[in-house]
Write a protein that holds these residues in place. Structure first.
Motif, PDB file in Angstrom:
ATOM      1  N   GLN A 150     136.266 112.382  21.750  1.00 17.42           N
ATOM      2  CA  GLN A 150     135.816 111.595  20.905  1.00 17.42           C
ATOM      3  C   GLN A 150     136.690 111.599  19.800  1.00 17.42           C
ATOM      4  O   GLN A 150     136.900 110.603  19.103  1.00 17.42           O
ATOM      5  CB  GLN A 150     134.191 111.817  20.420  1.00 17.42           C
ATOM      6  CG  GLN A 150     133.401 111.519  21.452  1.00 17.42           C
ATOM      7  CD  GLN A 150     132.057 111.876  21.228  1.00 17.42           C
ATOM      8  OE1 GLN A 150     131.899 112.784  20.252  1.00 17.42           O
ATOM      9  NE2 GLN A 150     131.115 111.703  22.267  1.00 17.42           N
ATOM     10  N   SER A 151     137.313 112.740  19.466  1.00 19.75           N
ATOM     11  CA  SER A 151     138.233 112.955  18.345  1.00 19.75           C
ATOM     12  C   SER A 151     139.548 112.208  18.453  1.00 19.75           C
ATOM     13  O   SER A 151     140.364 111.830  17.508  1.00 19.75           O
ATOM     14  CB  SER A 151     138.783 114.426  18.092  1.00 19.75           C
ATOM     15  OG  SER A 151     139.422 114.746  18.998  1.00 19.75           O
ATOM     16  N   CYS A 185     139.057 126.887  24.435  1.00 15.82           N
ATOM     17  CA  CYS A 185     137.897 126.621  23.292  1.00 15.82           C
ATOM     18  C   CYS A 185     136.944 125.743  23.923  1.00 15.82           C
ATOM     19  O   CYS A 185     136.002 125.297  23.041  1.00 15.82           O
ATOM     20  CB  CYS A 185     138.700 126.117  22.241  1.00 15.82           C
ATOM     21  SG  CYS A 185     139.677 127.560  21.091  1.00 15.82           S
ATOM     22  N   LEU A 186     137.612 124.871  25.017  1.00 13.01           N
ATOM     23  CA  LEU A 186     136.448 123.669  25.325  1.00 13.01           C
ATOM     24  C   LEU A 186     135.435 124.445  26.478  1.00 13.01           C
ATOM     25  O   LEU A 186     134.794 123.569  27.220  1.00 13.01           O
ATOM     26  CB  LEU A 186     137.198 122.527  26.099  1.00 13.01           C
ATOM     27  CG  LEU A 186     138.281 122.044  24.823  1.00 13.01           C
ATOM     28  CD1 LEU A 186     138.996 121.056  25.700  1.00 13.01           C
ATOM     29  CD2 LEU A 186     137.396 121.622  23.731  1.00 13.01           C
ATOM     30  N   HIS A 224     134.696 130.857  33.970  1.00 13.82           N
ATOM     31  CA  HIS A 224     134.854 130.006  33.043  1.00 13.82           C
ATOM     32  C   HIS A 224     134.446 128.636  33.513  1.00 13.82           C
ATOM     33  O   HIS A 224     134.672 128.157  34.529  1.00 13.82           O
ATOM     34  CB  HIS A 224     136.385 129.739  32.573  1.00 13.82           C
ATOM     35  CG  HIS A 224     136.936 131.095  31.748  1.00 13.82           C
ATOM     36  ND1 HIS A 224     137.386 132.013  32.912  1.00 13.82           N
ATOM     37  CD2 HIS A 224     136.787 131.943  30.812  1.00 13.82           C
ATOM     38  CE1 HIS A 224     137.668 133.181  32.376  1.00 13.82           C
ATOM     39  NE2 HIS A 224     137.394 132.982  30.912  1.00 13.82           N
ATOM     40  N   TYR A 225     133.844 127.678  32.672  1.00 15.86           N
ATOM     41  CA  TYR A 225     133.459 126.491  32.928  1.00 15.86           C
ATOM     42  C   TYR A 225     133.528 125.628  31.618  1.00 15.86           C
ATOM     43  O   TYR A 225     133.413 126.162  30.631  1.00 15.86           O
ATOM     44  CB  TYR A 225     132.081 126.375  33.641  1.00 15.86           C
ATOM     45  CG  TYR A 225     130.773 126.928  32.841  1.00 15.86           C
ATOM     46  CD1 TYR A 225     130.378 125.957  32.095  1.00 15.86           C
ATOM     47  CD2 TYR A 225     130.794 128.194  33.072  1.00 15.86           C
ATOM     48  CE1 TYR A 225     129.087 126.336  31.373  1.00 15.86           C
ATOM     49  CE2 TYR A 225     129.472 128.552  32.154  1.00 15.86           C
ATOM     50  CZ  TYR A 225     128.895 127.928  31.309  1.00 15.86           C
ATOM     51  OH  TYR A 225     127.837 128.563  30.402  1.00 15.86           O
ATOM     52  N   ILE A 226     133.485 124.163  31.982  1.00 15.63           N
ATOM     53  CA  ILE A 226     133.717 123.349  30.667  1.00 15.63           C
ATOM     54  C   ILE A 226     132.256 123.045  30.130  1.00 15.63           C
ATOM     55  O   ILE A 226     131.160 122.864  30.777  1.00 15.63           O
ATOM     56  CB  ILE A 226     134.246 122.023  31.003  1.00 15.63           C
ATOM     57  CG1 ILE A 226     135.373 122.218  32.223  1.00 15.63           C
ATOM     58  CG2 ILE A 226     134.612 121.231  29.844  1.00 15.63           C
ATOM     59  CD1 ILE A 226     136.571 123.112  31.591  1.00 15.63           C
ATOM     60  N   LYS A 227     132.426 123.292  28.700  1.00 15.23           N
ATOM     61  CA  LYS A 227     131.053 122.930  27.821  1.00 15.23           C
ATOM     62  C   LYS A 227     131.002 121.225  27.556  1.00 15.23           C
ATOM     63  O   LYS A 227     132.000 120.864  27.194  1.00 15.23           O
ATOM     64  CB  LYS A 227     131.152 123.576  26.622  1.00 15.23           C
ATOM     65  CG  LYS A 227     131.013 125.143  26.533  1.00 15.23           C
ATOM     66  CD  LYS A 227     130.786 125.752  25.263  1.00 15.23           C
ATOM     67  CE  LYS A 227     132.170 125.543  24.511  1.00 15.23           C
ATOM     68  NZ  LYS A 227     131.994 126.533  23.233  1.00 15.23           N
ATOM     69  N   PRO A 228     130.006 120.779  28.291  1.00 15.31           N
ATOM     70  CA  PRO A 228     130.016 119.273  28.193  1.00 15.31           C
ATOM     71  C   PRO A 228     130.213 118.777  26.568  1.00 15.31           C
ATOM     72  O   PRO A 228     130.754 117.895  26.371  1.00 15.31           O
ATOM     73  CB  PRO A 228     128.463 118.793  28.623  1.00 15.31           C
ATOM     74  CG  PRO A 228     128.170 119.914  29.512  1.00 15.31           C
ATOM     75  CD  PRO A 228     129.046 121.218  29.005  1.00 15.31           C
ATOM     76  N   GLU A 229     129.435 119.250  25.715  1.00 16.82           N
ATOM     77  CA  GLU A 229     129.499 118.899  24.128  1.00 16.82           C
ATOM     78  C   GLU A 229     130.748 119.136  23.833  1.00 16.82           C
ATOM     79  O   GLU A 229     131.309 118.360  22.761  1.00 16.82           O
ATOM     80  CB  GLU A 229     128.364 119.630  23.436  1.00 16.82           C
ATOM     81  CG  GLU A 229     128.545 121.388  23.404  1.00 16.82           C
ATOM     82  CD  GLU A 229     128.255 122.077  24.436  1.00 16.82           C
ATOM     83  OE1 GLU A 229     128.065 123.114  24.266  1.00 16.82           O
ATOM     84  OE2 GLU A 229     127.638 121.334  25.464  1.00 16.82           O
ATOM     85  N   ALA A 230     131.534 120.269  24.079  1.00 10.64           N
ATOM     86  CA  ALA A 230     132.884 120.517  23.461  1.00 10.64           C
ATOM     87  C   ALA A 230     133.937 119.667  23.897  1.00 10.64           C
ATOM     88  O   ALA A 230     134.786 118.919  23.001  1.00 10.64           O
ATOM     89  CB  ALA A 230     133.108 121.946  23.814  1.00 10.64           C
ATOM     90  N   ILE A 231     133.932 119.153  25.277  1.00  6.14           N
ATOM     91  CA  ILE A 231     134.941 118.295  25.629  1.00  6.14           C
ATOM     92  C   ILE A 231     134.563 117.015  25.473  1.00  6.14           C
ATOM     93  O   ILE A 231     135.804 116.253  25.052  1.00  6.14           O
ATOM     94  CB  ILE A 231     135.143 118.468  27.459  1.00  6.14           C
ATOM     95  CG1 ILE A 231     136.497 118.018  27.658  1.00  6.14           C
ATOM     96  CG2 ILE A 231     134.152 117.862  28.039  1.00  6.14           C
ATOM     97  CD1 ILE A 231     136.850 118.141  29.182  1.00  6.14           C
TER      98      ILE A 231
END
Length: 505
Positions: free
Chosen positions: A502-503, A477-478, A490-497
């Motif tokens: 931050q949570s 999901c990230l 597949h690669y990491i979405k900056p805004e998602a991770i």
């Protein structure tokens, strides 16, 4: 008088450019219907063989076109100086999707060589170079700049490079799909703005793409502004992408997968890593299924490097761990060491599954720091260590050990370490390690911080472990994905991770 002289000079320059753009030629090759007795200037009068190209001297704007679906045996060697507005282009023509293939001969060290060129594009071809036996140093495509100066804007686009049987042993000279060479004693030479993109490197031994250049800091003359992007590396047993002697290299959106377990037990290799490079950015890549007997990490910041940045990458199911950060303390004064590496916002799932003993027994930590690296930052990564395939497999989360010296001034900040089975940390004699707000989920021996973060554990359990204990579904999901040659990167979405962390903090 000065204005008149300037006007005449400008007119001459414009005239030379106009002449170059309007005197270009297009040459056609057709291995079935062509003839070397033709003039080669149209599909109906195409040449038949690579040999016919020896009679031409490439000029700005020239094109060489190979007919799709045809096989052209032999060695293609090209030199040409294009201009920014009129590059030299090597390409395909005709109908269908099957690329024309340049097939090297039994003893050839390369099938295609581009030598001392400028503003030169090679694209939409297939290259193979298979001999009866493995040959040390064999490659598919060799791009070389020697005793030349600066070679500008070489572009390697949408090539399929396959079945190159070089040596499996690095010390013998190895082998590769693409070999980039710069050097020279009389004229120091390098590439500026070389690009490798949209290529498929398949079943090449030992490595996919590797450089050979000025690595000695006493004679430093690095390639500049290299881009390696959108490439698929498949069934390559050794190193994937290894820039050597480069500055400001960008490596992004590449997939290396499904490495065969065929290297001798002496061999170390990893997915994507620089050596003797400064300011390398490695981002949005995926490496899985690396099976080298030693190392076999997805990513590596190696020695004689400064300011390597490894971010937003996905590493999973590799024999080694996610990342190696290393420096040889006995390299000598040709090396600057390893200074200022940053590893952040990467995800590792199910790495460190090496099933057999190697140099240090069953050794495959998720993060390996070797030797006297300095000022390293490991920040906001997720290490999800699943159940190992056997009791003998290494379960270490981080090892920081000696390579003729120990790491100094390493900061581990706000990382998430999840272990499905009892794990451990081993910092040996490394010095000035800093640990700041890391999350530990599982049982860990020598855990560097004792405090618990129940909020973070609950969030990770809810968002990741309840989706799937192995982490793949929840952590995907990230990530974002893109199709490369019918494979999914597949690669990491900056805004998602970033939102995920931050949570927690």
């Amino acid at each position: 008088m000065k204005t008149s002289t300037f006007t005449q000079l400008a007119f001459c320059l414009l005239s030379s450019v106009f002449y170059a753009c309007n005197s270009s030629h297009v040459y056609y090759l057709d291995a079935t219907s062509g003839s070397d007795q033709n003039n080669g200037t149209s599909p109906r009068s195409a040449w038949q063989s690579i040999e016919a190209l020896k009679q031409i001297s490439l000029q700005p704007g020239d094109k060489i076109l190979f007919k799709k679906g045809e096989i052209f045996p032999g060695i293609l060697e090209l030199t040409g100086k294009g201009l920014s507005q009129s590059p030299i282009i090597i390409d395909a023509y005709g109908e269908g999707n099957k690329k024309p293939c340049i097939a090297g001969n039994d003893t050839s060290m390369y099938a295609v060589r581009i030598f001392n060129s400028d503003y030169f594009t090679i694209q939409n071809l297939e290259i193979s170079n298979t001999g009866k036996e493995r040959k040390a140093g064999r490659t598919g495509l060799k791009v070389e700049c020697t005793d030349y100066g600066i070679s500008h804007n070489i572009r390697i686009n949408n090539l399929t490079i396959r079945d190159v049987n070089g040596s499996l042993v690095k010390e013998e000279g190895g082998g590769s799909g693409i070999l980039i060479v710069n050097g020279g004693d009389s004229i120091r030479s390098r590439f500026d703005s070389l690009t490798i993109e949209n290529c498929h490197i398949l079943r090449c031994e030992r490595n996919a793409m590797i450089w050979s250049g000025y690595y000695d800091r006493k004679n430093w003359y690095p390639n500049k502004h290299t881009i390696v992007r959108n490439n698929l590396i498949e069934k390559v047993p050794g190193d994937g992408i290894v820039p050597i002697g480069c500055d400001s290299t960008l490596i992004e959106y590449n997939l290396m997968c499904d490495s065969p377990d065929i290297l001798p037990m002496t061999e170390a290799a990893a997915g994507i890593w620089p050596w003797s490079c400064d300011n390398t950015i490695i981002q949005y890549n995926e490496v899985w299924g690396h099976k080298a007997p030693w190392d076999a990490q997805g990513f590596d910041s190696d020695y004689n490097c400064q300011n390597t940045l490894i971010q937003y990458n996905y590493s999973h199911d590799n024999y080694g761990g996610m990342v190696l950060i290393c420096n040889s303390g006995n390299a000598g004064n040709y090396s600057c060491g390893n200074i200022g590496s940053i590893v952040r916002y990467n995800i590792s799932i199910g790495d460190g599954i090496r099933p057999k003993e190697t140099r240090q027994g069953m050794f495959s930590p998720s993060i390996h720091i070797a030797g006297p690296v300095k000022q390293t930052l490991v920040e906001r990564n997720i290490i999800h260590a699943n159940h190992k395939p056997s009791d003998a497999v290494d379960r270490t989360m981080i090892t920081s050990d000696s390579w003729d010296g120990y790491a100094d001034n390493t900061c581990f900040r706000q990382n998430i370490y999840y272990a499905a089975e009892p794990s451990r940390f081993d910092f040996t004699s490394s010095t000035r390690n800093a640990f700041e707000e890391n999350i530990y989920i599982g049982q860990f021996k020598n855990q560097p911080e004792s405090q618990k973060n129940k909020k973070a554990e609950n969030i990770y359990t809810e968002k990741v472990l309840k989706e799937s204990a192995d982490g793949y579904k929840g952590l995907h999901c990230l990530m974002d994905s893109v199709i490369l040659k019918e494979h999914t990167l597949h690669y990491i979405k900056p805004e998602a991770i970033k939102t995920f962390f931050q949570s927690i903090f």
